[in-house]
Design a protein around this motif. Structure first.
Motif, PDB file in Angstrom:
ATOM      1  N   ARG A 155       0.830  -1.214   0.000  1.00 18.08           N
ATOM      2  CA  ARG A 155       0.000   0.000   0.000  1.00 18.08           C
ATOM      3  C   ARG A 155       0.857   1.254   0.000  1.00 18.08           C
ATOM      4  O   ARG A 155       0.575   2.206  -0.745  1.00 18.08           O
ATOM      5  N   LYS A 156       1.914   1.265   0.806  1.00 22.34           N
ATOM      6  CA  LYS A 156       2.779   2.436   0.871  1.00 22.34           C
ATOM      7  C   LYS A 156       3.650   2.553  -0.368  1.00 22.34           C
ATOM      8  O   LYS A 156       3.924   3.661  -0.855  1.00 22.34           O
ATOM      9  N   ILE A 157       4.091   1.425  -0.895  1.00 25.83           N
ATOM     10  CA  ILE A 157       4.925   1.456  -2.100  1.00 25.83           C
ATOM     11  C   ILE A 157       4.183   2.115  -3.246  1.00 25.83           C
ATOM     12  O   ILE A 157       4.712   2.994  -3.938  1.00 25.83           O
ATOM     13  N   TRP A 158       2.920   1.721  -3.434  1.00 25.62           N
ATOM     14  CA  TRP A 158       2.127   2.311  -4.519  1.00 25.62           C
ATOM     15  C   TRP A 158       1.854   3.791  -4.260  1.00 25.62           C
ATOM     16  O   TRP A 158       1.865   4.604  -5.184  1.00 25.62           O
ATOM     17  N   SER A 159       1.639   4.135  -3.000  1.00 27.01           N
ATOM     18  CA  SER A 159       1.440   5.546  -2.650  1.00 27.01           C
ATOM     19  C   SER A 159       2.693   6.363  -2.945  1.00 27.01           C
ATOM     20  O   SER A 159       2.606   7.490  -3.444  1.00 27.01           O
ATOM     21  N   ASP A 160       3.857   5.789  -2.636  1.00 33.96           N
ATOM     22  CA  ASP A 160       5.129   6.499  -2.837  1.00 33.96           C
ATOM     23  C   ASP A 160       5.372   6.842  -4.308  1.00 33.96           C
ATOM     24  O   ASP A 160       5.985   7.873  -4.613  1.00 33.96           O
ATOM     25  N   ILE A 161       4.898   5.992  -5.199  1.00 32.75           N
ATOM     26  CA  ILE A 161       5.135   6.276  -6.620  1.00 32.75           C
ATOM     27  C   ILE A 161       4.000   7.083  -7.252  1.00 32.75           C
ATOM     28  O   ILE A 161       4.075   7.431  -8.435  1.00 32.75           O
ATOM     29  N   GLY A 162       2.951   7.386  -6.443  1.00 35.32           N
ATOM     30  CA  GLY A 162       1.933   8.307  -6.936  1.00 35.32           C
ATOM     31  C   GLY A 162       0.542   7.747  -7.121  1.00 35.32           C
ATOM     32  O   GLY A 162      -0.362   8.472  -7.546  1.00 35.32           O
ATOM     33  N   PHE A 163       0.326   6.483  -6.807  1.00 38.86           N
ATOM     34  CA  PHE A 163      -0.999   5.890  -6.960  1.00 38.86           C
ATOM     35  C   PHE A 163      -1.707   5.826  -5.610  1.00 38.86           C
ATOM     36  O   PHE A 163      -1.169   5.316  -4.636  1.00 38.86           O
ATOM     37  N   ASN A 164      -2.947   6.345  -5.577  1.00 39.29           N
ATOM     38  CA  ASN A 164      -3.783   6.207  -4.384  1.00 39.29           C
ATOM     39  C   ASN A 164      -3.016   6.617  -3.127  1.00 39.29           C
ATOM     40  O   ASN A 164      -2.758   5.811  -2.236  1.00 39.29           O
ATOM     41  N   LYS A 165      -2.672   7.892  -3.048  1.00 42.89           N
ATOM     42  CA  LYS A 165      -1.834   8.405  -1.968  1.00 42.89           C
ATOM     43  C   LYS A 165      -2.444   8.124  -0.591  1.00 42.89           C
ATOM     44  O   LYS A 165      -3.667   8.177  -0.412  1.00 42.89           O
ATOM     45  N   LEU A 166      -1.572   7.834   0.361  1.00 49.71           N
ATOM     46  CA  LEU A 166      -2.013   7.573   1.724  1.00 49.71           C
ATOM     47  C   LEU A 166      -2.632   8.826   2.346  1.00 49.71           C
ATOM     48  O   LEU A 166      -2.137   9.941   2.150  1.00 49.71           O
ATOM     49  N   SER A 167      -3.684   8.629   3.104  1.00 43.72           N
ATOM     50  CA  SER A 167      -4.279   9.735   3.854  1.00 43.72           C
ATOM     51  C   SER A 167      -3.444   9.984   5.108  1.00 43.72           C
ATOM     52  O   SER A 167      -2.594   9.167   5.484  1.00 43.72           O
ATOM     53  N   LYS A 168      -3.663  11.094   5.788  1.00 46.74           N
ATOM     54  CA  LYS A 168      -2.947  11.387   7.026  1.00 46.74           C
ATOM     55  C   LYS A 168      -3.223  10.326   8.079  1.00 46.74           C
ATOM     56  O   LYS A 168      -2.348   9.959   8.869  1.00 46.74           O
ATOM     57  N   GLU A 169      -4.454   9.819   8.100  1.00 48.50           N
ATOM     58  CA  GLU A 169      -4.822   8.802   9.068  1.00 48.50           C
ATOM     59  C   GLU A 169      -4.091   7.493   8.784  1.00 48.50           C
ATOM     60  O   GLU A 169      -3.678   6.783   9.705  1.00 48.50           O
ATOM     61  N   GLU A 170      -3.898   7.174   7.508  1.00 55.34           N
ATOM     62  CA  GLU A 170      -3.206   5.937   7.139  1.00 55.34           C
ATOM     63  C   GLU A 170      -1.700   6.043   7.337  1.00 55.34           C
ATOM     64  O   GLU A 170      -1.026   5.040   7.593  1.00 55.34           O
ATOM     65  N   TRP A 171      -1.173   7.254   7.217  1.00 48.48           N
ATOM     66  CA  TRP A 171       0.278   7.433   7.193  1.00 48.48           C
ATOM     67  C   TRP A 171       0.956   6.892   8.444  1.00 48.48           C
ATOM     68  O   TRP A 171       1.997   6.231   8.363  1.00 48.48           O
ATOM     69  N   SER A 172       0.380   7.161   9.621  1.00 48.33           N
ATOM     70  CA  SER A 172       1.013   6.720  10.864  1.00 48.33           C
ATOM     71  C   SER A 172       1.107   5.198  10.945  1.00 48.33           C
ATOM     72  O   SER A 172       2.047   4.660  11.539  1.00 48.33           O
ATOM     73  N   HIS A 173       0.160   4.508  10.339  1.00 51.87           N
ATOM     74  CA  HIS A 173       0.176   3.045  10.349  1.00 51.87           C
ATOM     75  C   HIS A 173       1.266   2.493   9.432  1.00 51.87           C
ATOM     76  O   HIS A 173       1.944   1.521   9.774  1.00 51.87           O
ATOM     77  N   TYR A 174       1.439   3.113   8.272  1.00 54.76           N
ATOM     78  CA  TYR A 174       2.366   2.590   7.271  1.00 54.76           C
ATOM     79  C   TYR A 174       3.768   3.208   7.341  1.00 54.76           C
ATOM     80  O   TYR A 174       4.673   2.763   6.620  1.00 54.76           O
ATOM     81  N   ALA A 175       3.967   4.208   8.179  1.00 55.04           N
ATOM     82  CA  ALA A 175       5.253   4.905   8.225  1.00 55.04           C
ATOM     83  C   ALA A 175       6.394   3.947   8.543  1.00 55.04           C
ATOM     84  O   ALA A 175       6.297   3.120   9.451  1.00 55.04           O
ATOM     85  N   THR A 176       7.470   4.055   7.803  1.00 54.79           N
ATOM     86  CA  THR A 176       8.609   3.157   7.973  1.00 54.79           C
ATOM     87  C   THR A 176       9.691   3.748   8.880  1.00 54.79           C
ATOM     88  O   THR A 176      10.669   3.072   9.190  1.00 54.79           O
ATOM     89  N   PHE A 177       9.531   4.997   9.290  1.00 52.90           N
ATOM     90  CA  PHE A 177      10.457   5.633  10.232  1.00 52.90           C
ATOM     91  C   PHE A 177       9.646   6.289  11.344  1.00 52.90           C
ATOM     92  O   PHE A 177       8.898   7.230  11.086  1.00 52.90           O
ATOM     93  N   LYS A 178       9.797   5.808  12.573  1.00 54.17           N
ATOM     94  CA  LYS A 178       9.022   6.339  13.682  1.00 54.17           C
ATOM     95  C   LYS A 178       9.912   6.511  14.913  1.00 54.17           C
ATOM     96  O   LYS A 178      10.831   5.726  15.148  1.00 54.17           O
ATOM     97  N   VAL A 179       9.623   7.540  15.696  1.00 52.27           N
ATOM     98  CA  VAL A 179      10.270   7.683  16.998  1.00 52.27           C
ATOM     99  C   VAL A 179       9.505   6.819  17.993  1.00 52.27           C
ATOM    100  O   VAL A 179       8.372   6.404  17.739  1.00 52.27           O
ATOM    101  N   CYS A 180      10.142   6.548  19.130  1.00 50.18           N
ATOM    102  CA  CYS A 180       9.489   5.741  20.155  1.00 50.18           C
ATOM    103  C   CYS A 180       8.266   6.476  20.682  1.00 50.18           C
ATOM    104  O   CYS A 180       8.377   7.566  21.246  1.00 50.18           O
ATOM    105  N   ASP A 181       7.103   5.884  20.501  1.00 49.64           N
ATOM    106  CA  ASP A 181       5.846   6.530  20.889  1.00 49.64           C
ATOM    107  C   ASP A 181       4.980   5.594  21.722  1.00 49.64           C
ATOM    108  O   ASP A 181       3.757   5.710  21.734  1.00 49.64           O
ATOM    109  N   VAL A 182       5.615   4.656  22.415  1.00 52.29           N
ATOM    110  CA  VAL A 182       4.896   3.707  23.266  1.00 52.29           C
ATOM    111  C   VAL A 182       5.457   3.805  24.686  1.00 52.29           C
ATOM    112  O   VAL A 182       6.567   4.293  24.904  1.00 52.29           O
ATOM    113  N   GLU A 183       4.684   3.333  25.654  1.00 53.00           N
ATOM    114  CA  GLU A 183       5.096   3.417  27.056  1.00 53.00           C
ATOM    115  C   GLU A 183       5.428   2.061  27.651  1.00 53.00           C
ATOM    116  O   GLU A 183       5.886   1.974  28.800  1.00 53.00           O
TER     117      GLU A 183
END
Length: 278
Positions: A135-163
């Protein structure tokens, strides 16, 4: 015993800082440090390590890449645990390494543990990510771009955001610990990947064999970020792109990879046509 592997590529002062932090904060844990010099051309790694005679230094004749250099370090490792520490990362407390080892000991099906990475100023650095999905690969090349809500789920680089400890897609390999027994069984990094995506491939491959990657927010390591690799040249950018293509092809198969290639070519041609018309 824990075997700590550090890769040097033109960063002897950073290696010295990383090694010093181990001696300062490792505590009563028996350890060994293996430094792989990846055909550096700047600075003197021997001079940087002059006060650490127990460190094992191995020098390569050419830059074999981050993954293969760590694999080489593993060949010299005698410990039950393997700690991969970037040259631009360092310990800041005496609790992180014991906590990570304890968690591994208590969870047989956890293959890798990683910490919360922070920068020198205390701000967060990326620590983990989701595996790169179609899903993210296709979005990255321009097809069916990820929404802001979807982005956090598919993001491949994240800071520690859990407790609390959280199983994740993969862990940033700047300061991870695994068991030697797991590496003996499944291998360490894929030698075909020169730089970048080797940690993602590792997390995916271990998961295929039911070994999870767990982020431990109560463990903290400083990762400066960017210090290990230096400036990104055009040649290096090409190697990174090749790593991404290799990962996609390995995980999703040749058919899906070539579909992406065709789609990318189509979009690029369409953009060029629009520019000519306008």
């Amino acid at each position: 015993m824990i075997s700590i592997i550090i890769i040097n590529f033109n960063t002897p002062d950073l290696v010295k800082q990383a090694v010093s932090s181990v001696y300062q904060f490792i505590g009563d844990i028996q350890f060994e440090i293996i430094v792989i010099d990846n055909a550096s051309s700047k600075g003197s790694i021997e001079k940087a390590l002059i006060n650490f005679p127990d460190v094992t230094l191995v020098k390569t004749k050419e830059n074999i890449g981050f993954g293969r250099a760590n694999n080489l370090g593993f060949e010299y490792a005698k410990g039950d645990y393997i700690f991969l520490l970037n040259s631009d990362a360092y310990l800041i407390d005496s609790t992180t390494v014991p906590l990570m080892i304890t968690y591994l000991n208590q969870h047989d099906k956890v293959g890798i543990v990683g910490p919360n990475f922070i920068k020198a100023d205390g701000s967060q650095n990326y620590a983990y990510g989701s595996l790169l999905e179609k899903r993210k690969i296709w979005s990255d090349i321009g097809f069916n771009k990820l929404s802001k809500e979807e982005w956090s789920h598919y993001a491949t680089f994240k800071v520690c955001d859990v407790e609390s400890p959280q199983e994740v897609g993969y862990l940033a390999a700047a300061g991870i610990i695994t068991k030697k027994s797991v590496v003996d069984e499944l291998g360490l990094f894929d030698p075909h990947i020169f730089l970048y995506y080797e940690d993602m491939e590792l997390g995916w491959r271990y998961a295929q064999h039911d070994y999870g990657s767990v982020l431990l927010p109560s463990a903290t390591i400083v990762h400066l970020g960017g210090g290990s690799g230096g400036s990104i040249s055009k040649k290096l950018q090409e190697k990174i792109a090749a790593s991404k293509k290799y990962y996609i092809k390995k995980r999703f198969g040749a058919f899906h990879f070539y579909r992406l290639q065709v789609a990318s070519f189509f979009l690029l041609s369409l953009k060029r046509l629009k520019r000519r018309i306008s």
